[in-house]
Design an enzyme around this catalytic site. Structure first.
Site, short mmCIF file in Angstrom:
data_model
loop_
_atom_site.label_atom_id
_atom_site.label_comp_id
_atom_site.label_asym_id
_atom_site.label_seq_id
_atom_site.Cartn_x
_atom_site.Cartn_y
_atom_site.Cartn_z
N CYS A 1 0.81 -1.22 0.00
CA CYS A 1 0.00 0.00 0.00
C CYS A 1 0.84 1.27 0.00
O CYS A 1 0.36 2.33 -0.38
CB CYS A 1 -0.94 0.02 1.21
SG CYS A 1 -2.15 -1.31 1.19
N CYS B 1 0.28 2.23 6.77
CA CYS B 1 0.62 0.83 7.01
C CYS B 1 0.76 0.12 5.68
O CYS B 1 0.12 0.48 4.68
CB CYS B 1 -0.43 0.15 7.88
SG CYS B 1 -2.11 0.22 7.23
N HIS C 1 -9.08 3.83 -1.50
CA HIS C 1 -7.68 3.41 -1.34
C HIS C 1 -7.25 2.63 -2.58
O HIS C 1 -7.27 1.39 -2.60
CB HIS C 1 -7.56 2.55 -0.09
CG HIS C 1 -6.21 1.99 0.18
ND1 HIS C 1 -5.04 2.48 -0.37
CD2 HIS C 1 -5.82 0.93 0.97
CE1 HIS C 1 -4.02 1.78 0.05
NE2 HIS C 1 -4.46 0.84 0.87
#
Length: 386
Positions: free
Chosen positions: A90, A370, A340
Site C-alpha cells: 500500500c 501501514c 484506497h
C-alpha cells in the site's frame, strides 16, 4: 554542500469507486493522464526528466510490464526517459516519492517524477489473492521453511491484523464507527467546499471523488455484520476498493533555476520502518516515533497529517500512541470515505497533504501508512512561501 529536494508539481485524478467512473480506464491511460497534466502544470521540459518512478500493486494484466514506463509512453512523452515500477504494497507510491527525493538529494538526478496508479475494478482484489493471497485469510508463505520456522502457520491477513489492533488498543466498535462517520463527513465537506479542485485533473467526465457516501449514518454502520464472527470490524470501518492515479515532480535547486520552476515544498524527511508482519498494520506507530526522533520535531509541529485509513483502528491506535490532535489528522477525510487505490494511494495522500498546507498556510506536513509485511513509510514535507 547539502542538496535539497523540492516538490514543484502535484496532481491526481479523482478517486473513483469500484466499477465507477474510472473502471474502464486502462491503467496506462490513467497514469498517462496525470503525467501529461503534471508536465503541463509545471511547464517542465519532459525530455529533462531523469526517471519516472511509479508505485503499483498486483502488476498483472494491464498493470504488468513496468507500468511506469507504459504510462509515460502512453502519454506521448519522450522515449528517452526511462520508468520503473516499485511495490511496497500500500505504500508503493509513497516509496516512489522517497526514491525520487533520494535521487535528487544524492545529486545523481535533477528532475524525477514520482507517482502511482491502480485500477482495482480491472484487477479485482480476488485476483490479488490468486497472485499471492496477500490480502487473503490463508498463510501466503506456507511454502517457505524459513517463514514457518519463524512465524508458524498463523493467518497472515490485514483483516486479522485490524481486529488484533482493535483489541490491543481497546477500541470499541462504536468508537470506530464514530471515526468512520467523521471521515465521510470531512470528505463531503471538503468536496462541497472545493478543497480538492486545484489538485484534481478530471478524467473523461469524472470530475470529483466518488467514494464518500452522503447517505451513511452511524445507525446504518451499526447494522452491518462483522467481518469475522464476534469481531469488531465491519466493511464500514475499512478503506474502499477504488481506482485512481497521482503524480508529483521532484526537482533539485539546479533544475529549479534552469527550468524556471516554483518550489512548493521541501522534502524535509523520509524514512521507512518495519514491525510485526502478522499484526501487519501497526508499523506507522514505531515508524513515526523514529521519524520524530530523527527530525527533532514533535507531533504538535505538524499542521496537517495524512495517515492512510486502511482500517479505523490503524488511525485511532496511532493517534493514541502519538498524541496527535485528531483535528489535524486526515482533515479532509481518509480512505474509509475517499477510497484506497493501493499503489496510487501514497502519491494521492502526498498530493492532498501539499494542497492542504497551501490552502491553510501550514508549514509542516507528515504522511504515513501501514503496508503489507508490517512496514510503514514516513514523509515530512515543509511548505515553502509562494
Amino acid at each position: 554542500m547539502v542538496n535539497e529536494a523540492y516538490i514543484v508539481g502535484a496532481v491526481r485524478t479523482p478517486v473513483a469507486r469500484r466499477n465507477g467512473g474510472l473502471a474502464a480506464a486502462h491503467p496506462a491511460d490513467l497514469g498517462a493522464h496525470v503525467l501529461r497534466e503534471l508536465m503541463h502544470r509545471t511547464g517542465a521540459d519532459p525530455a529533462a526528466v531523469d526517471d519516472v518512478i511509479f508505485g503499483c500493486v498486483d502488476t498483472i494484466g494491464p498493470q504488468a510490464g513496468d507500468v511506469a514506463r507504459t504510462c509515460w509512453l502512453a502519454a506521448g512523452l519522450p522515449e528517452e526517459v526511462p520508468g520503473v515500477t516499485v511495490d511496497r504494497q500500500c505504500g508503493s507510491s509513497q516509496q516512489a516519492l522517497h526514491f525520487a527525493a533520494q535521487a535528487v538529494l544524492s545529486g545523481t538526478s535533477d528532475l524525477v517524477v514520482a507517482g502511482g496508479v491502480q485500477n482495482m475494478s480491472m484487477i479485482p482484489i480476488s485476483a490479488a489473492m490468486l497472485a499471492g493471497r496477500a490480502f487473503g485469510h490463508e498463510t501466503p508463505f506456507g511454502g517457505s521453511k524459513g517463514w514457518v520456522e519463524r512465524y508458524g502457520t498463523q493467518e497472515v491477513s490485514q483483516f486479522a491484523g485490524a481486529e488484533q489492533m482493535a483489541v490491543t488498543w481497546d477500541l470499541s466498535r462504536e468508537e470506530m464507527e464514530r471515526y468512520a462517520y467523521e471521515s465521510h463527513r470531512r470528505a463531503l465537506h471538503a468536496i462541497d467546499a472545493g478543497h480538492f479542485v486545484r489538485e484534481i485533473a478530471p478524467y473523461e467526465g469524472v470530475t470529483t471523488d466518488e467514494c464518500p457516501r452522503r447517505d451513511t449514518t452511524i445507525e446504518r454502520m451499526a447494522g452491518l455484520k462483522p467481518l469475522v464472527e464476534g469481531g469488531r470490524l465491519t466493511a464500514a470501518l475499512a478503506s474502499q476498493i477504488s481506482d485512481g492515479a497521482a503524480a508529483l515532480l521532484v526537482a533539485s535547486p539546479r533544475a529549479v533555476r534552469e527550468h524556471g520552476l516554483t518550489p512548493r515544498a521541501r522534502v524535509h524527511h523520509l524514512s521507512a520502518r518495519g514491525a510485526d508482519p502478522i499484526v501487519m498494520l501497526s508499523a506507522p506507530i514505531p515508524a513515526t516515533a523514529r521519524a520524530l526522533g530523527m527530525t527533532g520535531l514533535s507531533i504538535g509541529d505538524f499542521d496537517a497529517i495524512e495517515i492512510n485509513e486502511a482500517f479505523a483502528p490503524v488511525v485511532l491506535a496511532w493517534i493514541k500512541e502519538t498524541g496527535a490532535d485528531p483535528a489535524r489528522v486526515n482533515p479532509n477525510g481518509g480512505a474509509i470515505a475517499l477510497g484506497h487505490p493501493l499503489g496510487a494511494t501514497g502519491a494521492v495522500l502526498a498530493v492532498k497533504l501539499l494542497h492542504e498546507l497551501e490552502r491553510t498556510g501550514g508549514r509542516y506536513g507528515l504522511q504515513t501508512m501501514c503496508e503489507g509485511g508490517g512496514q510503514a513509510n514516513v514523509t515530512v514535507i515543509e511548505r515553502l512561501p509562494a
